[in-house]
Design a protein around this motif. Structure first.
Motif, mmCIF file in Angstrom:
data_model
loop_
_atom_site.group_PDB
_atom_site.id
_atom_site.type_symbol
_atom_site.label_atom_id
_atom_site.label_comp_id
_atom_site.label_asym_id
_atom_site.label_seq_id
_atom_site.Cartn_x
_atom_site.Cartn_y
_atom_site.Cartn_z
ATOM 1 N N ALA A 99 3.517 89.219 -5.786
ATOM 2 C CA ALA A 99 2.092 89.455 -5.568
ATOM 3 C C ALA A 99 1.248 88.379 -6.244
ATOM 4 C CB ALA A 99 1.709 90.836 -6.093
ATOM 5 N N ILE A 100 1.578 88.066 -7.497
ATOM 6 C CA ILE A 100 0.795 87.071 -8.233
ATOM 7 C C ILE A 100 0.943 85.692 -7.602
ATOM 8 C CG2 ILE A 100 0.558 85.889 -10.445
ATOM 9 C CD1 ILE A 100 1.425 88.542 -11.781
ATOM 10 N N ALA A 101 2.170 85.292 -7.311
ATOM 11 C CA ALA A 101 2.398 83.959 -6.737
ATOM 12 C C ALA A 101 1.717 83.822 -5.381
ATOM 13 C CB ALA A 101 3.901 83.709 -6.615
ATOM 14 N N THR A 102 1.861 84.817 -4.527
ATOM 15 C CA THR A 102 1.271 84.753 -3.190
ATOM 16 C C THR A 102 -0.252 84.804 -3.263
ATOM 17 O OG1 THR A 102 3.215 85.892 -2.317
ATOM 18 C CG2 THR A 102 1.287 85.786 -0.891
ATOM 19 N N GLY A 103 -0.780 85.594 -4.213
ATOM 20 C CA GLY A 103 -2.226 85.663 -4.369
ATOM 21 C C GLY A 103 -2.838 84.312 -4.697
ATOM 22 N N PHE A 104 -2.194 83.562 -5.587
ATOM 23 C CA PHE A 104 -2.732 82.256 -5.947
ATOM 24 C C PHE A 104 -2.443 81.212 -4.869
ATOM 25 C CE2 PHE A 104 -3.180 84.207 -10.093
ATOM 26 C CZ PHE A 104 -4.368 83.654 -10.533
ATOM 27 N N GLU A 105 -1.366 81.358 -4.123
ATOM 28 C CA GLU A 105 -1.150 80.486 -2.965
ATOM 29 C C GLU A 105 -2.273 80.673 -1.952
ATOM 30 O OE1 GLU A 105 2.645 81.489 -1.431
ATOM 31 O OE2 GLU A 105 3.770 80.377 -2.940
ATOM 32 N N ARG A 106 -2.683 81.907 -1.793
ATOM 33 C CA ARG A 106 -3.785 82.211 -0.873
ATOM 34 C C ARG A 106 -5.091 81.614 -1.386
ATOM 35 N NH1 ARG A 106 -6.427 87.430 -0.842
ATOM 36 N NH2 ARG A 106 -7.735 87.643 0.999
ATOM 37 N N ARG A 107 -5.314 81.710 -2.696
ATOM 38 C CA ARG A 107 -6.553 81.184 -3.271
ATOM 39 C C ARG A 107 -6.635 79.669 -3.130
ATOM 40 N NH1 ARG A 107 -8.267 81.310 -9.695
ATOM 41 N NH2 ARG A 107 -10.121 80.022 -9.482
ATOM 42 N N TYR A 108 -5.524 78.975 -3.374
ATOM 43 C CA TYR A 108 -5.532 77.511 -3.354
ATOM 44 C C TYR A 108 -5.374 76.915 -1.952
ATOM 45 C CZ TYR A 108 -5.036 77.943 -8.409
ATOM 46 O OH TYR A 108 -5.240 78.250 -9.729
ATOM 47 N N GLY A 109 -5.338 77.757 -0.931
ATOM 48 C CA GLY A 109 -5.298 77.257 0.436
ATOM 49 C C GLY A 109 -3.921 76.960 0.983
ATOM 50 N N VAL A 110 -2.873 77.286 0.209
ATOM 51 C CA VAL A 110 -1.513 77.031 0.696
ATOM 52 C C VAL A 110 -1.225 77.865 1.935
ATOM 53 C CG1 VAL A 110 0.942 77.196 0.127
ATOM 54 C CG2 VAL A 110 -0.696 76.444 -1.612
ATOM 55 N N LEU A 111 -1.602 79.138 1.892
ATOM 56 C CA LEU A 111 -1.338 80.009 3.038
ATOM 57 C C LEU A 111 -2.182 79.620 4.241
ATOM 58 C CD1 LEU A 111 -1.023 83.520 1.350
ATOM 59 C CD2 LEU A 111 0.740 81.830 1.821
ATOM 60 N N LYS A 112 -3.385 79.119 3.999
ATOM 61 C CA LYS A 112 -4.233 78.664 5.096
ATOM 62 C C LYS A 112 -3.572 77.525 5.858
ATOM 63 C CE LYS A 112 -8.857 76.860 6.065
ATOM 64 N NZ LYS A 112 -10.163 76.451 5.446
ATOM 65 N N ARG A 113 -2.926 76.624 5.124
ATOM 66 C CA ARG A 113 -2.230 75.512 5.777
ATOM 67 C C ARG A 113 -0.984 76.016 6.516
ATOM 68 N NH1 ARG A 113 -4.885 73.600 1.474
ATOM 69 N NH2 ARG A 113 -5.849 71.534 1.610
ATOM 70 N N LEU A 114 -0.290 76.989 5.915
ATOM 71 C CA LEU A 114 0.862 77.563 6.606
ATOM 72 C C LEU A 114 0.445 78.281 7.879
ATOM 73 C CD1 LEU A 114 3.005 78.981 3.663
ATOM 74 C CD2 LEU A 114 3.596 77.079 5.185
ATOM 75 N N ALA A 115 -0.762 78.853 7.877
ATOM 76 C CA ALA A 115 -1.243 79.558 9.066
ATOM 77 C C ALA A 115 -1.436 78.611 10.243
ATOM 78 C CB ALA A 115 -2.554 80.274 8.752
ATOM 79 N N ALA A 116 -1.665 77.321 9.934
ATOM 80 C CA ALA A 116 -1.832 76.340 11.003
ATOM 81 C C ALA A 116 -0.491 75.810 11.522
ATOM 82 C CB ALA A 116 -2.678 75.174 10.507
ATOM 83 N N SER A 117 0.590 76.210 10.866
ATOM 84 C CA SER A 117 1.926 75.780 11.285
ATOM 85 C C SER A 117 2.480 76.757 12.327
ATOM 86 C CB SER A 117 2.865 75.715 10.072
ATOM 87 O OG SER A 117 3.197 77.023 9.653
ATOM 88 N N PRO A 118 3.603 76.413 12.954
ATOM 89 C CA PRO A 118 4.189 77.337 13.931
ATOM 90 C C PRO A 118 4.824 78.585 13.310
ATOM 91 C CG PRO A 118 4.947 75.072 14.283
ATOM 92 C CD PRO A 118 4.288 75.111 12.951
#
Length: 268
Positions: A99-118
């Protein structure tokens, strides 16, 4: 004039063109495997995560097995504590750490970039859960070695133990991803640590549930950490066949947690 393929453009004599490698997404299974390997490396390189997932459970197991602080009932203390600490290790990795790791990935835009991937959203969640399972294998091996050194004498069917651990992982992983995908990173950090401490005390990990008031026991027994620790304890300490009630509770939490995470998880 050359009739071969141009290294820059891929043009060939006779018309047409080729591109190597061919553009397009990799097979889904390969994407999940690559993301799982990446998530596992990140987890194992994080010192704070290792403190939460490895050192704290190990210290609790050694401390409460060798120092008579909590009344764990008849028999060796380690026989009661080892299953509970295994459940704690699953929660610390699948819920708190993820939860903590994913939460900060989301905050720093890592998940946003993954969302643009296939990579689909559910495939990312699958990769994170598989990464958790890999880490848990290392945890279980380490804690088992420590418990054996302390005189642990486990019983029961290893396949039932494996089923409990997998269902517990799915339940905590879904809840952790739900929290990380809906709350702010700072709120996730505070809430995940608070839940960890509360469930450590009230989830039957160290303190038996029968030490709590009778009214609270029925409520605490429905928590995923209680179901996992009690189920593991029934099998490993008492040699029970299959704790269907605990398995049912874990399956319900897994279905609700993963389903809600898949529905409400936000990439940013």
């Amino acid at each position: 004039m050359s009739t071969g393929t141009s290294p820059g453009t891929g043009l060939r004599a006779g018309g047409g063109s080729t591109y190597a490698p061919a553009p397009g997404a990799a097979p889904l299974a390969r994407m999940i495997a690559a993301q799982t390997a990446f998530e596992t490396k990140l987890l194992l390189r994080n010192g704070e995560q290792l403190l939460l997932t490895v050192i704290i459970p190990s210290l609790l197991l050694v401390l409460f097995s060798t120092v008579d602080v909590v009344d764990t009932g008849a028999g060796e203390a380690v026989d009661f504590l080892a299953p509970g600490v295994l459940a704690l290790a699953v929660m610390s990795t699948a819920f708190t750490g993820q939860a903590i790791a994913t939460g900060f990935e989301r905050r720093y835009g890592v998940l946003k970039r993954l969302a643009a991937s296939p990579l689909p959203r559910w495939a990312l969640m699958t990769a994170k859960t598989l990464s958790v399972l890999v880490t848990e294998v290392l945890q279980v091996v380490l804690l088992t070695v420590i418990a054996f050194a302390l005189g642990w004498s486990p019983h029961g069917n290893p396949l039932v133990v494996l089923l409990l651990l997998v269902l517990g992982t799915a339940a905590f992983s879904g809840l952790g991803l739900l929290m990380a995908g809906t709350l702010r990173a700072e709120a996730t950090l505070a809430a995940a640590n608070l839940v960890f401490l509360l469930l450590l005390v009230g989830g039957g990990v160290i303190v038996p549930l029968d030490r709590f008031p009778e009214g609270a026991q029925s409520v605490l027994g429905l928590l995923p950490i209680s179901a996992l620790s009690d189920g593991l304890r029934d099998v490993l300490q008492h040699g029970a066949a299959t704790p269907w009630g605990d398995l049912g509770i874990l399956a319900a939490w897994a279905a609700v947690g993963l389903g809600a995470a898949g529905t409400f998880f936000r990439w940013e």
